[in-house]
Scaffold this motif. Sequence first.
Motif, PDB file in Angstrom:
ATOM      1  N   GLN A   1      40.481  42.512  36.478  1.00 35.03           N
ATOM      2  CA  GLN A   1      41.198  43.789  35.989  1.00 35.03           C
ATOM      3  C   GLN A   1      40.249  44.330  34.942  1.00 35.03           C
ATOM      4  OE1 GLN A   1      45.069  43.023  34.833  1.00 35.03           O
ATOM      5  NE2 GLN A   1      45.596  41.926  36.633  1.00 35.03           N
ATOM      6  N   THR A   2      39.677  43.730  34.099  1.00 34.41           N
ATOM      7  CA  THR A   2      38.744  44.186  33.141  1.00 34.41           C
ATOM      8  C   THR A   2      37.692  44.958  33.802  1.00 34.41           C
ATOM      9  OG1 THR A   2      39.492  42.635  31.336  1.00 34.41           O
ATOM     10  CG2 THR A   2      37.432  43.603  31.198  1.00 34.41           C
ATOM     11  N   PHE A   3      36.943  44.117  34.765  1.00 33.30           N
ATOM     12  CA  PHE A   3      35.777  44.591  35.436  1.00 33.30           C
ATOM     13  C   PHE A   3      35.974  45.865  36.028  1.00 33.30           C
ATOM     14  CE2 PHE A   3      33.469  44.698  39.542  1.00 33.30           C
ATOM     15  CZ  PHE A   3      32.366  44.864  39.189  1.00 33.30           C
TER      16      PHE A   3
ATOM     17  N   CYS B   1      40.033  36.703  27.706  1.00 30.44           N
ATOM     18  CA  CYS B   1      39.782  37.362  28.707  1.00 30.44           C
ATOM     19  C   CYS B   1      40.435  38.729  29.041  1.00 30.44           C
ATOM     20  CB  CYS B   1      40.101  36.535  30.075  1.00 30.44           C
ATOM     21  SG  CYS B   1      38.928  34.635  30.111  1.00 30.44           S
ATOM     22  N   ASP B   2      41.227  39.068  28.336  1.00 31.91           N
ATOM     23  CA  ASP B   2      41.980  40.366  28.326  1.00 31.91           C
ATOM     24  C   ASP B   2      41.572  41.284  27.132  1.00 31.91           C
ATOM     25  OD1 ASP B   2      43.291  38.950  26.235  1.00 31.91           O
ATOM     26  OD2 ASP B   2      45.028  39.381  26.723  1.00 31.91           O
ATOM     27  N   ALA B   3      40.308  41.339  26.821  1.00 29.64           N
ATOM     28  CA  ALA B   3      39.918  42.019  25.616  1.00 29.64           C
ATOM     29  C   ALA B   3      38.774  43.300  25.689  1.00 29.64           C
ATOM     30  CB  ALA B   3      39.346  40.874  24.399  1.00 29.64           C
ATOM     31  N   GLY B   4      38.849  43.736  26.912  1.00 35.49           N
ATOM     32  CA  GLY B   4      37.934  44.679  27.100  1.00 35.49           C
ATOM     33  C   GLY B   4      36.393  44.208  27.458  1.00 35.49           C
ATOM     34  N   MET B   5      36.434  43.041  27.772  1.00 36.06           N
ATOM     35  CA  MET B   5      35.093  42.615  27.934  1.00 36.06           C
ATOM     36  C   MET B   5      35.027  41.763  29.303  1.00 36.06           C
ATOM     37  SD  MET B   5      33.868  41.171  24.308  1.00 36.06           S
ATOM     38  CE  MET B   5      35.378  40.319  23.880  1.00 36.06           C
ATOM     39  N   PHE B   6      34.078  41.824  30.152  1.00 37.62           N
ATOM     40  CA  PHE B   6      34.002  41.227  31.390  1.00 37.62           C
ATOM     41  C   PHE B   6      32.803  40.171  31.210  1.00 37.62           C
ATOM     42  CE2 PHE B   6      31.858  40.621  35.499  1.00 37.62           C
ATOM     43  CZ  PHE B   6      32.873  39.712  36.089  1.00 37.62           C
ATOM     44  N   TYR B   7      32.709  38.935  31.337  1.00 35.93           N
ATOM     45  CA  TYR B   7      31.843  38.137  30.959  1.00 35.93           C
ATOM     46  C   TYR B   7      31.042  37.653  32.263  1.00 35.93           C
ATOM     47  CZ  TYR B   7      34.974  37.248  27.076  1.00 35.93           C
ATOM     48  OH  TYR B   7      35.699  37.484  25.883  1.00 35.93           O
ATOM     49  N   GLU B   8      29.812  37.253  31.965  1.00 34.42           N
ATOM     50  CA  GLU B   8      28.768  36.736  33.136  1.00 34.42           C
ATOM     51  C   GLU B   8      28.092  35.424  32.504  1.00 34.42           C
ATOM     52  OE1 GLU B   8      26.570  39.726  35.449  1.00 34.42           O
ATOM     53  OE2 GLU B   8      26.976  40.578  33.941  1.00 34.42           O
ATOM     54  N   PHE B   9      27.757  34.520  33.255  1.00 35.48           N
ATOM     55  CA  PHE B   9      27.130  33.281  32.737  1.00 35.48           C
ATOM     56  C   PHE B   9      25.950  32.985  33.471  1.00 35.48           C
ATOM     57  CE2 PHE B   9      31.675  33.418  32.404  1.00 35.48           C
ATOM     58  CZ  PHE B   9      31.985  33.253  31.260  1.00 35.48           C
ATOM     59  N   ILE B  10      24.827  32.804  32.699  1.00 33.70           N
ATOM     60  CA  ILE B  10      23.892  32.088  33.506  1.00 33.70           C
ATOM     61  C   ILE B  10      23.359  30.781  33.057  1.00 33.70           C
ATOM     62  CG2 ILE B  10      21.102  32.753  33.307  1.00 33.70           C
ATOM     63  CD1 ILE B  10      21.745  35.527  32.933  1.00 33.70           C
TER      64      ILE B  10
ATOM     65  N   ILE C   1      26.546  36.523  28.870  1.00 30.14           N
ATOM     66  CA  ILE C   1      26.406  37.766  29.000  1.00 30.14           C
ATOM     67  C   ILE C   1      27.709  38.723  28.874  1.00 30.14           C
ATOM     68  CG2 ILE C   1      25.448  39.540  30.799  1.00 30.14           C
ATOM     69  CD1 ILE C   1      23.634  37.246  29.603  1.00 30.14           C
ATOM     70  N   LEU C   2      27.607  39.955  28.311  1.00 29.59           N
ATOM     71  CA  LEU C   2      28.752  40.846  28.004  1.00 29.59           C
ATOM     72  C   LEU C   2      28.683  42.178  28.673  1.00 29.59           C
ATOM     73  CD1 LEU C   2      29.295  40.113  24.363  1.00 29.59           C
ATOM     74  CD2 LEU C   2      30.428  38.865  26.184  1.00 29.59           C
ATOM     75  N   ASN C   3      29.796  42.398  29.455  1.00 25.25           N
ATOM     76  CA  ASN C   3      29.836  43.804  29.573  1.00 25.25           C
ATOM     77  C   ASN C   3      31.269  44.382  29.096  1.00 25.25           C
ATOM     78  OD1 ASN C   3      27.760  44.013  32.296  1.00 25.25           O
ATOM     79  ND2 ASN C   3      28.895  42.069  32.352  1.00 25.25           N
ATOM     80  N   THR C   4      31.100  45.551  28.275  1.00 31.94           N
ATOM     81  CA  THR C   4      32.104  45.896  27.317  1.00 31.94           C
ATOM     82  C   THR C   4      32.706  47.057  27.221  1.00 31.94           C
ATOM     83  OG1 THR C   4      30.843  46.553  25.375  1.00 31.94           O
ATOM     84  CG2 THR C   4      31.052  44.072  25.752  1.00 31.94           C
TER      85      THR C   4
END
Length: 497
Positions: free
Chosen positions: A32-34, A294-303, A330-333
């Motif tokens: 949903q955030t994404f 996970c509901d704080a306006g950030m979509f996380y990625e992981f490498i 990794i953040l997308n905010t």
Amino acid sequence: MGLKSVLSRIFAAVVNRKIDHLRKNAVALQQQTFQSIINQAKNTAFGKDHDFEKIDNYAGFKKHVPIRDYEDLRPYIERVTQGEADVLWPGKPAYLAKTSGTTSGVKYIPLSKESMPEHIRAARNALLNYIHETGKSDFVDGKMIFLQGSPVLAEKHGVQTGRLSGIVAHHVPAYLQKNRLPTYDTNCIEDWEQKVDAIVDETFNQDMRLISGIPPWCQMYFDRLSAKAGGKKIKDIFPNFKLFVYGGVNYEPYRARIEESIGFAIDSIETYPASEGFIAYQDSQKDKSLLLLCDAGMFYEFIPAEEFFNDNPTRISLADVELNKNYALILNTNAGLWGYSIGDTIKFVSKDPYRILVTGRIKHYISAFGEHVIGEEVEQALMSVAKEEGVDVVEFTVAPQVNPPAGELPYHEWFIEFGTEPKDLEAFAGKVDKALQQKNIYYFDLIEGNILQPLIVRSLKKDTFINYMRAQGKLGGQNKVPRLSNDRKIAEELGNC
């Protein structure tokens, strides 16, 4: 029990239901955030440059948006700091959080009107979650202190600018303002040592019940309180002190000394706030790991950490993470950071709910010989031996010695400031070396193969690290000593302290 304490328990029960929803629906909330942040940013300059209009899933996002660090994103951020609107996020930022980067100099991290409330909500929920779990709420009836940066804000092309902790100070809920210390004037003192002395004077006879800050600077506060009180423990100065809230560094290297200063093993809450977003907090006194928000306006990625410096590293979302594997975060905010490497490494210790441990910095490692020793490994190796030996570690950092002046085999050089020194420093170093070999197979192979000699510990005099941070202009606030360096810069500067 005061009225605030009673009301806080009721509020905590309400908030806990929302936290439970987060625990059970993390992947769905991330999706949903994404979708939400992509949709909101599609008409920004960045969104147009990266075809957000065409992105309808994560696979498409990865094709259009590369991984960036601050330097890579700087051209966009400079447009923001010059007052241009609709660059990374709709409109102009509510604030610019000013931070000190190790390679980028001063950095300006945008905070939007959507992202700013998430910092406050997360900090509030960490406390309410503790109240709900433990039933302990008396601390809200007494005084609370937050050791933080100055709340004085500057202005940059119409946008207020300051340290994150100073910005947050302007958003403390009204119902906590009467409980909160230090006073505004004291908080505005720029010189850290003068500020700590003023805070000591201001809080010495107060009913302090909650203390929050970065552990090494809280320790400085405790030391000066104790000195003012003729050597008393903090529990005797503040008999109702019940809760210690901290973040910014791994607490374990500081725990023994802080608890010794306090006089007992106090309840504590670890938090993981950053200028880029409030990422996680400890949601149980029975577990030291942190609940990922996970509901704080950030979509996380992981490498995967071992792939981070590859040309085409694997990028995954929350749904595909594995337990006990180090990832670069990794953040997308909802403040306009996209594919942004925050520089931290984390690992998941649970997926039900999703809980993490912060394991280090992606650029803070030693791999002069291919060993890739990380912060978590050196901290655990040192603290396990220190605990066994009854040794008190104040602060430390580690650097490689690639070309020893005497021509012997190279080694890892550990610079440690002890509170109480080992009886036999060489034997202590040997034990730490064995512990590190057990944690890192590559380091073990290098020792076994006579490529490296066992590590060497240099015992530093009292206040060496405080003097180093003072010389760097980084005493206090949110500044931390790097645990690991892949070069000799810090090692050489410590010699001047």
